[in-house]
Design an enzyme around this catalytic site. Structure first.
Site, PDB file in Angstrom:
ATOM      1  N   SER A 240    -154.818  17.722 -51.679  1.00  0.00           N
ATOM      2  CA  SER A 240    -154.362  18.550 -51.622  1.00  0.00           C
ATOM      3  C   SER A 240    -154.028  19.663 -52.170  1.00  0.00           C
ATOM      4  O   SER A 240    -153.499  21.000 -52.232  1.00  0.00           O
ATOM      5  CB  SER A 240    -153.794  17.202 -52.289  1.00  0.00           C
ATOM      6  OG  SER A 240    -154.613  16.941 -53.434  1.00  0.00           O
ATOM      7  N   HIS A 270    -158.533  10.144 -49.280  1.00  0.00           N
ATOM      8  CA  HIS A 270    -157.735  11.041 -50.483  1.00  0.00           C
ATOM      9  C   HIS A 270    -156.940  10.546 -51.213  1.00  0.00           C
ATOM     10  O   HIS A 270    -157.818   9.466 -51.209  1.00  0.00           O
ATOM     11  CB  HIS A 270    -157.756  13.018 -49.937  1.00  0.00           C
ATOM     12  CG  HIS A 270    -156.889  13.188 -51.056  1.00  0.00           C
ATOM     13  ND1 HIS A 270    -158.012  13.448 -52.120  1.00  0.00           N
ATOM     14  CD2 HIS A 270    -156.281  14.503 -51.278  1.00  0.00           C
ATOM     15  CE1 HIS A 270    -157.060  14.405 -52.551  1.00  0.00           C
ATOM     16  NE2 HIS A 270    -156.416  15.221 -52.416  1.00  0.00           N
ATOM     17  N   HIS A 316    -168.005  10.047 -54.380  1.00  0.00           N
ATOM     18  CA  HIS A 316    -166.925  11.475 -54.483  1.00  0.00           C
ATOM     19  C   HIS A 316    -167.885  12.650 -53.908  1.00  0.00           C
ATOM     20  O   HIS A 316    -168.743  12.769 -53.403  1.00  0.00           O
ATOM     21  CB  HIS A 316    -167.062  11.161 -55.890  1.00  0.00           C
ATOM     22  CG  HIS A 316    -165.288  12.633 -56.047  1.00  0.00           C
ATOM     23  ND1 HIS A 316    -165.392  13.885 -55.668  1.00  0.00           N
ATOM     24  CD2 HIS A 316    -163.791  12.199 -55.873  1.00  0.00           C
ATOM     25  CE1 HIS A 316    -164.505  13.970 -56.622  1.00  0.00           C
ATOM     26  NE2 HIS A 316    -163.557  13.583 -56.707  1.00  0.00           N
ATOM     27  N   ARG A 325    -161.771   9.310 -65.061  1.00  0.00           N
ATOM     28  CA  ARG A 325    -160.331   8.794 -64.570  1.00  0.00           C
ATOM     29  C   ARG A 325    -160.346   7.500 -64.257  1.00  0.00           C
ATOM     30  O   ARG A 325    -159.747   6.636 -65.027  1.00  0.00           O
ATOM     31  CB  ARG A 325    -160.047   9.746 -63.419  1.00  0.00           C
ATOM     32  CG  ARG A 325    -159.163  11.001 -63.788  1.00  0.00           C
ATOM     33  CD  ARG A 325    -159.063  11.723 -62.735  1.00  0.00           C
ATOM     34  NE  ARG A 325    -160.118  11.673 -61.252  1.00  0.00           N
ATOM     35  CZ  ARG A 325    -160.088  12.203 -60.206  1.00  0.00           C
ATOM     36  NH1 ARG A 325    -158.613  12.639 -59.472  1.00  0.00           N
ATOM     37  NH2 ARG A 325    -161.246  11.897 -59.027  1.00  0.00           N
ATOM     38  N   ASP A 371    -159.452   6.301 -57.257  1.00  0.00           N
ATOM     39  CA  ASP A 371    -158.762   4.968 -56.492  1.00  0.00           C
ATOM     40  C   ASP A 371    -159.400   3.867 -57.308  1.00  0.00           C
ATOM     41  O   ASP A 371    -158.822   2.498 -55.933  1.00  0.00           O
ATOM     42  CB  ASP A 371    -158.804   6.130 -55.455  1.00  0.00           C
ATOM     43  CG  ASP A 371    -157.451   6.736 -54.636  1.00  0.00           C
ATOM     44  OD1 ASP A 371    -157.077   6.935 -55.855  1.00  0.00           O
ATOM     45  OD2 ASP A 371    -158.744   7.705 -54.266  1.00  0.00           O
TER      46      ASP A 371
END
Ligand code: NMX
Ligand code: MLT
Length: 442
Positions: A240, A270, A316, A325, A371
Site C-alpha cells: 500500500s 496484504h 511477514h 502490533r 492481522d
C-alpha cells in the site's frame, strides 16, 4: 496552521541535507541486487527512503524513532481515555516530534473543519451494486474526492516545484479528515440503515468514528485509537505504501495515489489478511462448536496447509519475530475481554501455528503479524461483517483508514524533498540467463 509552519521551518535544512547526501554519496553503494531478488518480489532490495518509519526484522516498527509502546505512552490522550489521540500520531508522522496535547488538538481541529463528505461522494457509494466489496467502495470514494484536489487545481494554474508540498498537505488533511465518515457510511450502507450519522463536534477523530459506527461500549473509542495508530505506517516497501508512493511520484495528487494504495491493501496477502484471519478463526470455531484443543487446532492448521493455502495472519516479508502490533492488540484484549471465545481462540492459535509453520519449514517468519488478532477485537464490539461468502470485507477498510495517515504523510514529504518519478529498470529473461552464464564462467 501549525503543521504547515512547522513543516516549512524544517524544509531548508532537510533539502540541504538530502542535496549534500546525494552530491557526496551519489556513487556510494547501499547493496547489490541478485537474480533471486529480481524474481523474488525485490525482497530486501534497499531502494526507497523515508524518515517517517522503519521496520527492524526483530524489533518491528518504529514511527519517527518511537516503538509502539513508546508511542502509546508518550502521545497525548483525550481526557478520560487510555489510548492517544490519532491527531497526535498524524502530527508525529508529519513533524517528527511528539506533540503537546494542544498541538495534537490542533490537528484534531483541522480535521473537524474538513470532515464534511461532499454529497456526490455519498451518492457514488449509494449507486454501487449491493455486492460491491467494502474496499472497492472505499477506494472509489477516495478517487471520487479527487475533484476536490487542491494540488491538481494549483498545478493546472501553474505552481513552483518547491511549493508542491503545500497543496499536498492540504489534500492530505482534507482526505484524512473525511475517512472516518466514509468508512462509517460504507458500514451503514452494507449492514445498517444506509444513513450517515452526524459527527459530534465534541469528539476526537477516532471517537467520532466509534460514534458514527454506532458502538456504544465505552472501550471501543480506545480500541479505534489503538487500531488507527498501529496500522498507520510500516516503512515504504509494503504494497500500500509503495503503490501510493509510486503513483504520487508521477505528480498524481493524494487522492489518485491513496486510492491506488488502497487497491493494493485490498489484496489477500496484504490488508485483506485481516478478513481472512477472522473467517479462518470462525471456521475453526464452527467446526468444533467451541474453542478447540491444541491438538485439534494443530490438525486444522495442517489441513489448511495441506489444501495449498497459507495460514492468514502469520508470516511477514520483513519481520522475523512476533509483530509488536500483534502484541499491542493482544494486551488490549487481555485487559478488557480475556474470556471472549474468539479472542481466546486467536491467542491459542499463537501457541500452535508458529510450531506448525516451523515444522513445515517454508515460511521464513512463523510468527503472527498485525492481522492475526485485529478482527477478533472488532468482532468483540459487534462489528459483524460477514457477507454470504464469509468474507469480513469491512475490516480492511479499517486498516485503510489508518494506512492513509502514513502514506499521505509520506507523499507530503516526498513532494517537499522533490522526490523524482519512480522508474526502475526491467531486464529480459535472456539477459538474466547471460548474467548467470558469465558468473559461472568466472
Ligand atoms: N502460511 C503458509 N505458508 C506460508 C506462510 C503462511 N502464513 N507465510 C509464508 N508461507 C510460505 C510462502 O507462501 C512461500 O511458499 P512458496 O515457497 O511455496 O511460495 C514460503 O513460505 C516462503 O515465503 P516467505 O519468504 O516466508 O514469505 P513472503 O515474504 O514471500 O510473504 C507473506 C510474506 C506475508 C505474504 C506471507 O507470509 C503470507 O502469505 N502470510 C499469510 C498472509 C498474511 O498474513 N498476510 C498479511 C501480511 C501483513 N499485512 O497486513 O500486510
Ligand atoms: C504492513 O503493515 O504494510 C504489512 O505488515 C506488510 C508489510 O510491511 O510488508
Amino acid at each position: 496552521m501549525i503543521l504547515k509552519d512547522k513543516l516549512a521551518a524544517q524544509l531548508p535544512a532537510w533539502r540541504e541535507r538530502v542535496k549534500k547526501l546525494v552530491t557526496e554519496g551519489k556513487d556510494a553503494k547501499v547493496g547489490e541486487v541478485n537474480i533471486g531478488q529480481v524474481y523474488g518480489g525485490m525482497r530486501d532490495v534497499k531502494s526507497l527512503v523515508t524518515d517517517i518509519s522503519y521496520v527492524d526484522p526483530n524489533e518491528g516498527i518504529r514511527m519517527r524513532g518511537f516503538t509502539i509502546p513508546e508511542m502509546l505512552e508518550k502521545l497525548p490522550k483525550p481526557a478520560g481515555y487510555e489510548m492517544p489521540l490519532v491527531g497526535g500520531l498524524y502530527y508525529l508522522l508529519l513533524i517528527g516530534e511528539i506533540p503537546t496535547l494542544e498541538e495534537a488538538m490542533e490537528v484534531e481541529e483541522e480535521w473537524k473543519k474538513r470532515a464534511a463528505v461532499p454529497p456526490y461522494v455519498l451518492e457514488v457509494l449509494k449507486a454501487m451494486p449491493a455486492e460491491a466489496k467494502p474496499m472497492t467502495m472505499f477506494s472509489q470514494a477516495i478517487l471520487a474526492l479527487q475533484t476536490e484536489s487542491d494540488f491538481a487545481r494549483k498545478y493546472d494554474e501553474g505552481m513552483r516545484k518547491d511549493q508542491y508540498w503545500e497543496p499536498m498537505l492540504e489534500d492530505s488533511l482534507n482526505l484524512t479528515a473525511k475517512l472516518p465518515a466514509i468508512a462509517a457510511f460504507i458500514y451503514s450502507l452494507k449492514h445498517k440503515d444506509g444513513r450517515l450519522p452526524a459527527p459530534d463536534a465534541r469528539l476526537d477523530w477516532a471517537g467520532n468514528f466509534s460514534q458514527m459506527m454506532g458502538v456504544s461500549d465505552k472501550t471501543y473509542p480506545d480500541l479505534a485509537r489503538l487500531y488507527f495508530i498501529i496500522h498507520a505506517d510500516h516503512e515504504s516497501g509494503n504494497v500500500s505504501a509503495h503503490a501510493t508512493h509510486l503513483v504520487a511520484s508521477a505528480l498524481s495528487d493524494v487522492y489518485y495515489a491513496c486510492s491506488a494504495g488502497m487497491n493494493g491493501l485490498a489484496g489477500p496477502l496484504h490488508g485483506r489478511a485481516n478478513q481472512e484471519v477472522l473467517s479462518w478463526l470462525l471456521e475453526v470455531y464452527e467446526k468444533y462448536g467451541r474453542v478447540p484443543t491444541k491438538e485439534e487446532l494443530r490438525q486444522f492448521a495442517w489441513d489448511t496447509l495441506g489444501s495449498g493455502q497459507v495460514i492468514p495472519g502469520y508470516g511477514h516479508a520483513v519481520l522475523r519475530k512476533t509483530d509488536p502490533r500483534y502484541t499491542a492488540q493482544f494486551e488490549f484484549g487481555k485487559k478488557y475481554f480475556p474470556e471472549d471465545p474468539i479472542f481466546k481462540l486467536a491467542t491459542l492459535v499463537y501457541e500452535v501455528v508458529p510450531n506448525v509453520l516451523m515444522e513445515q519449514g517454508k515460511a521464513k517468519d512463523p510468527w503472527p503479524n498485525v492481522d492475526a488478532i485485529s478482527g477478533s477485537l472488532q468482532l468483540h464490539f459487534g462489528i459483524q461483517d460477514s457477507d454470504e461468502n464469509g468474507a469480513y470485507g469491512f475490516y480492511t477498510v479499517l486498516f485503510g483508514v489508518s494506512r492513509a495517515l502514513g502514506v499521505s504523510a509520506n507523499v507530503v514529504w516526498g513532494r517537499a524533498l522533490g522526490q523524482p518519478i519512480e522508474r526502475p529498470k526491467s531486464l529480459t529473461t535472456k539477459m538474466l540467463e547471460e548474467v548467470v552464464a558469465k558468473t559461472k564462467a568466472g
